[in-house]
Design a protein around this motif. Structure first.
Motif, PDB file in Angstrom:
ATOM      1  N   GLU A  55      68.800 100.966  78.431  1.00  0.00           N
ATOM      2  CA  GLU A  55      69.494 100.007  77.576  1.00  0.00           C
ATOM      3  C   GLU A  55      71.005 100.040  77.828  1.00  0.00           C
ATOM      4  OE1 GLU A  55      69.832  98.646  72.903  1.00  0.00           O
ATOM      5  OE2 GLU A  55      68.772 100.495  73.390  1.00  0.00           O
TER       6      GLU A  55
ATOM      7  N   TRP B   1      75.045  87.270  82.163  1.00  0.00           N
ATOM      8  CA  TRP B   1      73.645  87.014  82.502  1.00  0.00           C
ATOM      9  C   TRP B   1      73.505  86.172  83.760  1.00  0.00           C
ATOM     10  CZ3 TRP B   1      70.137  90.031  80.637  1.00  0.00           C
ATOM     11  CH2 TRP B   1      70.217  90.536  79.350  1.00  0.00           C
TER      12      TRP B   1
ATOM     13  N   ARG C  60      63.116  86.710  86.313  1.00  0.00           N
ATOM     14  CA  ARG C  60      63.045  85.719  85.236  1.00  0.00           C
ATOM     15  C   ARG C  60      63.727  86.195  83.950  1.00  0.00           C
ATOM     16  NH1 ARG C  60      60.376  81.110  83.974  1.00  0.00           N
ATOM     17  NH2 ARG C  60      59.728  80.865  81.795  1.00  0.00           N
ATOM     18  N   CYS C  61      63.613  87.479  83.636  1.00  0.00           N
ATOM     19  CA  CYS C  61      64.185  87.965  82.373  1.00  0.00           C
ATOM     20  C   CYS C  61      65.708  87.878  82.346  1.00  0.00           C
ATOM     21  CB  CYS C  61      63.718  89.388  82.077  1.00  0.00           C
ATOM     22  SG  CYS C  61      64.326  90.632  83.210  1.00  0.00           S
TER      23      CYS C  61
ATOM     24  N   ASP D 167      66.261  82.383  79.243  1.00  0.00           N
ATOM     25  CA  ASP D 167      66.358  82.897  77.875  1.00  0.00           C
ATOM     26  C   ASP D 167      66.551  84.416  77.865  1.00  0.00           C
ATOM     27  OD1 ASP D 167      66.472  82.634  75.133  1.00  0.00           O
ATOM     28  OD2 ASP D 167      64.303  82.845  74.883  1.00  0.00           O
ATOM     29  N   PRO D 168      67.610  84.909  78.513  1.00  0.00           N
ATOM     30  CA  PRO D 168      67.796  86.363  78.656  1.00  0.00           C
ATOM     31  C   PRO D 168      68.167  87.051  77.347  1.00  0.00           C
ATOM     32  CG  PRO D 168      69.706  85.207  79.471  1.00  0.00           C
ATOM     33  CD  PRO D 168      68.696  84.153  79.116  1.00  0.00           C
ATOM     34  N   SER D 169      67.684  88.259  77.211  1.00  0.00           N
ATOM     35  CA  SER D 169      68.069  89.133  76.106  1.00  0.00           C
ATOM     36  C   SER D 169      67.889  90.571  76.567  1.00  0.00           C
ATOM     37  CB  SER D 169      67.234  88.860  74.853  1.00  0.00           C
ATOM     38  OG  SER D 169      65.919  89.338  75.026  1.00  0.00           O
TER      39      SER D 169
ATOM     40  N   LYS E   7      66.440  92.917  74.872  1.00  0.00           N
ATOM     41  CA  LYS E   7      65.084  93.341  74.510  1.00  0.00           C
ATOM     42  C   LYS E   7      64.048  92.898  75.548  1.00  0.00           C
ATOM     43  CE  LYS E   7      61.727  93.195  70.763  1.00  0.00           C
ATOM     44  NZ  LYS E   7      61.435  92.724  69.420  1.00  0.00           N
ATOM     45  N   SER E   8      64.085  91.631  75.958  1.00  0.00           N
ATOM     46  CA  SER E   8      63.101  91.153  76.933  1.00  0.00           C
ATOM     47  C   SER E   8      63.323  91.795  78.296  1.00  0.00           C
ATOM     48  CB  SER E   8      63.139  89.629  77.050  1.00  0.00           C
ATOM     49  OG  SER E   8      64.352  89.189  77.620  1.00  0.00           O
ATOM     50  N   SER E   9      64.573  92.022  78.646  1.00  0.00           N
ATOM     51  CA  SER E   9      64.870  92.661  79.923  1.00  0.00           C
ATOM     52  C   SER E   9      64.356  94.091  79.955  1.00  0.00           C
ATOM     53  CB  SER E   9      66.380  92.653  80.176  1.00  0.00           C
ATOM     54  OG  SER E   9      66.851  91.336  80.241  1.00  0.00           O
TER      55      SER E   9
ATOM     56  N   ARG F 279      61.875  95.352  78.234  1.00  0.00           N
ATOM     57  CA  ARG F 279      60.407  95.307  78.276  1.00  0.00           C
ATOM     58  C   ARG F 279      59.931  95.091  79.712  1.00  0.00           C
ATOM     59  NH1 ARG F 279      59.039  90.636  75.481  1.00  0.00           N
ATOM     60  NH2 ARG F 279      60.243  91.542  73.795  1.00  0.00           N
ATOM     61  N   PHE F 280      60.568  94.153  80.419  1.00  0.00           N
ATOM     62  CA  PHE F 280      60.194  93.871  81.801  1.00  0.00           C
ATOM     63  C   PHE F 280      60.529  95.039  82.724  1.00  0.00           C
ATOM     64  CE2 PHE F 280      61.428  92.265  86.012  1.00  0.00           C
ATOM     65  CZ  PHE F 280      60.205  91.747  86.429  1.00  0.00           C
TER      66      PHE F 280
END
Length: 72
Positions: free
Chosen positions: A16, A28, A38-39, A43-45, A47-49, A51-52
């Protein structure tokens, strides 16, 4: 039990922290160009990054490599 890792430059740095620092430095859009996943582009964030990156070893290695190569 903690072990010392004097030769590991990423020791003590969380994923993180790495992503946050890269986003602050590059933004970004540029991060998505440097590491085309894609992350970072859709729609980057954080949290999603995270996770990926936690489930995709090659992408995580690319992010860690960019972090180490970046001159702050």
């Amino acid at each position: 039990m903690t072990t010392s890792q004097p030769n590991n430059p990423l020791h003590g740095v969380t994923l993180e922290q790495i992503v946050t620092r890269l986003v602050e430095h590059y933004g970004w859009a540029e991060l998505g160009v440097l590491i085309p996943v894609r992350c970072f582009n859709h729609d980057p964030s954080i949290k999603s990054s995270l996770r990926f990156l936690r489930t995709t070893p090659w992408a995580r290695q690319a992010v860690e490599k960019l972090y180490l190569e970046t001159r702050w």
